[in-house]
Design a protein around this motif. Structure first.
Motif, PDB file in Angstrom:
ATOM      1  N   MET A   1      -8.932 -13.975   2.088  1.00  0.00           N
ATOM      2  CA  MET A   1      -8.413 -13.481   0.826  1.00  0.00           C
ATOM      3  C   MET A   1      -9.355 -12.388   0.327  1.00  0.00           C
ATOM      4  N   SER A   2      -8.830 -11.194   0.189  1.00  0.00           N
ATOM      5  CA  SER A   2      -9.635 -10.053  -0.215  1.00  0.00           C
ATOM      6  C   SER A   2      -9.802 -10.002  -1.735  1.00  0.00           C
ATOM      7  N   LYS A   3     -11.041  -9.779  -2.172  1.00  0.00           N
ATOM      8  CA  LYS A   3     -11.352  -9.701  -3.598  1.00  0.00           C
ATOM      9  C   LYS A   3     -11.915  -8.324  -3.911  1.00  0.00           C
ATOM     10  N   LYS A   4     -11.488  -7.767  -5.027  1.00  0.00           N
ATOM     11  CA  LYS A   4     -11.990  -6.467  -5.463  1.00  0.00           C
ATOM     12  C   LYS A   4     -12.643  -6.637  -6.823  1.00  0.00           C
ATOM     13  N   SER A   5     -13.865  -6.116  -6.960  1.00  0.00           N
ATOM     14  CA  SER A   5     -14.570  -6.147  -8.243  1.00  0.00           C
ATOM     15  C   SER A   5     -14.504  -4.759  -8.871  1.00  0.00           C
ATOM     16  N   SER A  16      -4.155  -1.890  -4.299  1.00  0.00           N
ATOM     17  CA  SER A  16      -4.917  -1.766  -3.052  1.00  0.00           C
ATOM     18  C   SER A  16      -4.384  -2.744  -2.018  1.00  0.00           C
ATOM     19  N   GLU A  17      -4.244  -2.282  -0.809  1.00  0.00           N
ATOM     20  CA  GLU A  17      -3.683  -3.109   0.261  1.00  0.00           C
ATOM     21  C   GLU A  17      -4.567  -4.317   0.556  1.00  0.00           C
ATOM     22  N   GLY A  18      -3.945  -5.482   0.617  1.00  0.00           N
ATOM     23  CA  GLY A  18      -4.637  -6.704   0.996  1.00  0.00           C
ATOM     24  C   GLY A  18      -5.398  -7.402  -0.116  1.00  0.00           C
ATOM     25  N   VAL A  19      -5.474  -6.812  -1.290  1.00  0.00           N
ATOM     26  CA  VAL A  19      -6.228  -7.428  -2.387  1.00  0.00           C
ATOM     27  C   VAL A  19      -5.426  -8.587  -2.971  1.00  0.00           C
ATOM     28  N   GLN A  20      -6.053  -9.758  -3.002  1.00  0.00           N
ATOM     29  CA  GLN A  20      -5.422 -10.959  -3.542  1.00  0.00           C
ATOM     30  C   GLN A  20      -6.095 -11.434  -4.825  1.00  0.00           C
ATOM     31  N   ARG A  21      -7.334 -10.976  -5.065  1.00  0.00           N
ATOM     32  CA  ARG A  21      -8.087 -11.368  -6.260  1.00  0.00           C
ATOM     33  C   ARG A  21      -8.774 -10.142  -6.824  1.00  0.00           C
ATOM     34  N   SER A  49      -5.544 -13.371  -9.918  1.00  0.00           N
ATOM     35  CA  SER A  49      -5.119 -13.649  -8.545  1.00  0.00           C
ATOM     36  C   SER A  49      -3.636 -13.336  -8.417  1.00  0.00           C
TER      37      SER A  49
END
Length: 75
Positions: A1-5, A26-31, A71
């Motif tokens: 699960m990809s997270k972006k801050s 953003s592609e693939g960001v889940q959190r 999320s």
């Protein structure tokens, strides 16, 4: 699960909302974890998240800023 801050402390509205929206695309960001100090951003981000398939998992007040964790809702 990809997270972006995302740290947008010091930026005025609507910049925090725009940054959060960009992160959500953003592609693939889940959190997403977003830090901000603009008072109106809390409500704006919460409303935008709810209407675009995201949950607000937590909101923490830290010193003089807020950290919100989002999320993606299951499909």
């Amino acid at each position: 699960m990809s997270k972006k801050s995302v740290d947008v402390r010091g930026l005025a509205c609507p910049e925090p909302l725009i940054a959060c929206t960009d992160a959500a695309k953003s592609e693939g960001v889940q959190r997403i974890e977003i830090s901000f100090d603009c008072g109106a951003a809390r409500d704006n981000i919460s409303r935008a998240a709810a209407s675009s398939g995201w949950n607000v998992d937590s909101v923490k007040e830290e010193n003089n800023y807020t950290v919100m964790e989002l999320s993606r809702k299951p499909a």
